[in-house]
Enzyme design. Structure first.
Site, PDB file in Angstrom:
ATOM      1  N   ILE A 131      65.152  32.966  45.428  1.00 17.84           N
ATOM      2  CA  ILE A 131      64.110  31.983  45.709  1.00 17.84           C
ATOM      3  C   ILE A 131      62.974  32.099  44.694  1.00 17.84           C
ATOM      4  CG2 ILE A 131      62.380  31.251  47.406  1.00 17.84           C
ATOM      5  CD1 ILE A 131      64.242  32.315  49.579  1.00 17.84           C
ATOM      6  N   GLU A 182      64.976  36.411  54.849  1.00 20.66           N
ATOM      7  CA  GLU A 182      64.238  36.320  53.599  1.00 20.66           C
ATOM      8  C   GLU A 182      63.789  37.726  53.244  1.00 20.66           C
ATOM      9  OE1 GLU A 182      61.202  33.446  54.429  1.00 20.66           O
ATOM     10  OE2 GLU A 182      62.566  31.760  54.084  1.00 20.66           O
ATOM     11  N   ARG A 237      41.654  45.172  47.775  1.00 21.77           N
ATOM     12  CA  ARG A 237      43.033  44.717  47.955  1.00 21.77           C
ATOM     13  C   ARG A 237      42.998  43.292  48.464  1.00 21.77           C
ATOM     14  NH1 ARG A 237      46.550  47.735  45.151  1.00 21.77           N
ATOM     15  NH2 ARG A 237      46.506  49.936  45.747  1.00 21.77           N
ATOM     16  N   GLU A 266      50.270  58.376  37.719  1.00 19.39           N
ATOM     17  CA  GLU A 266      49.262  57.679  38.517  1.00 19.39           C
ATOM     18  C   GLU A 266      48.103  58.586  38.893  1.00 19.39           C
ATOM     19  OE1 GLU A 266      48.925  54.487  39.120  1.00 19.39           O
ATOM     20  OE2 GLU A 266      50.808  53.937  38.159  1.00 19.39           O
ATOM     21  N   GLU A 325      44.402  57.417  37.686  1.00 27.24           N
ATOM     22  CA  GLU A 325      43.411  56.996  38.675  1.00 27.24           C
ATOM     23  C   GLU A 325      42.304  58.007  38.930  1.00 27.24           C
ATOM     24  OE1 GLU A 325      45.196  55.345  42.197  1.00 27.24           O
ATOM     25  OE2 GLU A 325      46.265  53.829  41.033  1.00 27.24           O
ATOM     26  N   PRO A 356      60.075  47.433  56.480  1.00 26.19           N
ATOM     27  CA  PRO A 356      61.529  47.298  56.348  1.00 26.19           C
ATOM     28  C   PRO A 356      62.131  46.042  56.973  1.00 26.19           C
ATOM     29  CG  PRO A 356      61.009  48.942  58.000  1.00 26.19           C
ATOM     30  CD  PRO A 356      59.704  48.554  57.352  1.00 26.19           C
ATOM     31  N   GLU A 362      60.695  47.633  49.504  1.00 22.10           N
ATOM     32  CA  GLU A 362      59.815  48.623  48.882  1.00 22.10           C
ATOM     33  C   GLU A 362      59.902  49.963  49.621  1.00 22.10           C
ATOM     34  OE1 GLU A 362      55.158  49.327  47.623  1.00 22.10           O
ATOM     35  OE2 GLU A 362      55.635  47.863  49.178  1.00 22.10           O
ATOM     36  N   GLU A 372      44.468  48.540  32.389  1.00 23.53           N
ATOM     37  CA  GLU A 372      43.640  47.370  32.135  1.00 23.53           C
ATOM     38  C   GLU A 372      43.574  46.523  33.404  1.00 23.53           C
ATOM     39  OE1 GLU A 372      43.736  43.396  29.358  1.00 23.53           O
ATOM     40  OE2 GLU A 372      44.652  45.220  28.572  1.00 23.53           O
TER      41      GLU A 372
END
Length: 177
Positions: free
Chosen positions: A13, A37, A63, A91, A95, A113, A118, A137
């Site tokens: 999709i 989906e 966020r 990371e 950070e 899930p 992820e 950046e």
């Protein structure tokens, strides 16, 4: 009893920079079919960095999905095929500016899930040494130290809203006391 959904067909999709979305027709255990989906995502890594005084380096950043500043452990997205520990090391330095001499894997967790692939790996980092922050950046965040006890209390009072961060704090508290 175990259940399994079998993919009958799959249709792309959306193919974006970070996520891919597909629609799948699946067969259920009773023989009926349903549509799903799904979001494909390479996964991520979070690092709870705890110093010798049981103080934790946390980042706060805006966020857009939550429409607010979020207090989180340092974290980032994996590249497809990237080793999670190497991503975590990168990371943490980017950070917070700290590297660690010791990493303990605290587990793998799915963020959502029901529709997203992820998977997040979480590490406990110890033996910290400042080497210099190197933000990506377009990345804007604040770094602040909190005691592990304070963070544990914040999780229990529902003041930490990021799931990977709450898991990391609870596991670190169980390990380190």
């Amino acid at each position: 009893m175990d259940f399994e959904e079998k993919t009958i067909s799959s249709e792309s999709i959306y193919d974006g920079k970070i996520i891919k979305v597909r629609r799948e027709q699946v067969e259920l255990d009773d023989g009926s079919t349903a549509m799903r989906e799904l979001i494909a995502h390479p996964g991520g890594v979070g690092v709870i960095a705890v110093d010798e005084n049981n103080e934790v380096f946390m980042v706060s950043q805006y966020r857009i999905a939550a429409k607010s500043m979020m207090l989180e452990i340092p974290a980032g997205k994996l590249e497809y095929g990237e080793d999670p520990l190497e991503c975590g090391k990168r990371e943490l330095i980017e950070e917070t500016g700290y590297k660690a001499s010791e990493f303990t894997h605290l587990g793998e967790y799915y963020a959502t899930p029901g529709y997203c692939e992820e998977k997040l790996n979480i590490y406990l980092a110890r033996g910290l040494e400042f080497v210099g922050q190197n933000l990506d950046e377009g990345e804007f965040l604040n770094v602040k130290k909190y005691s592990l006890d304070t963070l544990y209390k914040m999780v229990m009072e529902n003041k930490i809203h990021d799931a990977k961060t709450a898991i990391a704090i609870l596991k670190a508290k169980a390990i380190l006391g």
